[in-house]
Motif scaffolding. Structure first.
Motif, short mmCIF file in Angstrom:
data_model
loop_
_atom_site.label_atom_id
_atom_site.label_comp_id
_atom_site.label_asym_id
_atom_site.label_seq_id
_atom_site.Cartn_x
_atom_site.Cartn_y
_atom_site.Cartn_z
N ILE A 61 0.93 -0.66 -0.18
CA ILE A 61 0.06 -0.24 -0.14
C ILE A 61 0.46 1.52 -0.09
O ILE A 61 2.23 1.51 0.56
CB ILE A 61 -1.18 -0.45 1.22
CG1 ILE A 61 -1.83 -1.46 1.62
CG2 ILE A 61 -1.87 1.42 1.27
CD1 ILE A 61 -2.97 -1.02 2.96
N GLN A 62 0.74 2.46 -0.53
CA GLN A 62 1.78 3.03 -0.96
C GLN A 62 0.75 4.39 -0.02
O GLN A 62 -0.75 4.95 -0.03
CB GLN A 62 1.27 3.88 -2.73
CG GLN A 62 1.55 2.75 -3.62
CD GLN A 62 1.40 3.67 -4.93
OE1 GLN A 62 0.66 4.49 -5.41
NE2 GLN A 62 2.33 3.22 -5.84
N SER A 63 1.29 4.82 1.04
CA SER A 63 1.53 5.56 2.07
C SER A 63 0.27 6.47 1.49
O SER A 63 -0.74 7.33 2.33
CB SER A 63 2.47 6.46 2.88
OG SER A 63 3.04 7.26 2.48
N GLU A 64 0.63 7.17 0.38
CA GLU A 64 -0.26 8.60 -0.08
C GLU A 64 -1.45 8.28 -0.52
O GLU A 64 -2.24 9.41 -1.25
CB GLU A 64 0.94 9.34 -1.01
CG GLU A 64 0.96 8.22 -2.60
CD GLU A 64 2.24 7.57 -2.63
OE1 GLU A 64 2.73 6.75 -3.80
OE2 GLU A 64 2.39 7.26 -1.91
N THR A 65 -2.16 6.76 -1.15
CA THR A 65 -3.10 6.01 -1.34
C THR A 65 -4.05 6.13 -0.06
O THR A 65 -4.78 5.83 0.23
CB THR A 65 -2.64 5.23 -2.40
OG1 THR A 65 -2.48 4.15 -1.84
CG2 THR A 65 -2.11 5.53 -3.72
N MET A 66 -3.61 6.93 1.37
CA MET A 66 -3.97 6.16 2.76
C MET A 66 -5.06 7.55 3.34
O MET A 66 -4.30 8.22 3.52
CB MET A 66 -3.41 5.65 3.54
CG MET A 66 -2.86 4.57 3.35
SD MET A 66 -1.67 3.31 4.76
CE MET A 66 -0.25 4.27 4.32
N VAL A 67 -6.55 6.88 3.47
CA VAL A 67 -6.77 7.55 3.58
C VAL A 67 -8.19 7.75 5.07
O VAL A 67 -8.56 6.45 4.99
CB VAL A 67 -7.85 8.91 2.84
CG1 VAL A 67 -8.87 10.01 3.43
CG2 VAL A 67 -7.41 9.37 1.83
#
Length: 70
Positions: free
Chosen positions: A3-9
């Protein structure tokens, strides 16, 4: 799954600003919504849904075959 951290919300941010989630999906291909700081929901572009479904079905089938062989 990586999981790319910038895609986590966070779920709170997704609820407050779902357009941000949609932009992430448009730009990165998917978004992961966190609940209690853990990945809970995967949002993907609808055009990729069949691809994901086939991958999950294949994985499920292979897992079943492996258990059956034991």
């Amino acid at each position: 799954m990586m999981i790319q951290s910038e895609t986590m919300v966070s779920i709170a941010d997704a609820s407050r600003d779902f357009s941000r989630v949609a932009r992430l999906v448009d730009e990165k291909g998917s978004a992961v919504i966190l609940k209690n700081n853990a990945p809970r929901y995967l949002v993907i572009d609808f055009s990729r849904a069949e691809e994901y479904q086939e991958a999950v079905s294949y994985t499920h089938l292979r897992a079943h075959e492996t258990r059956h062989d034991l």
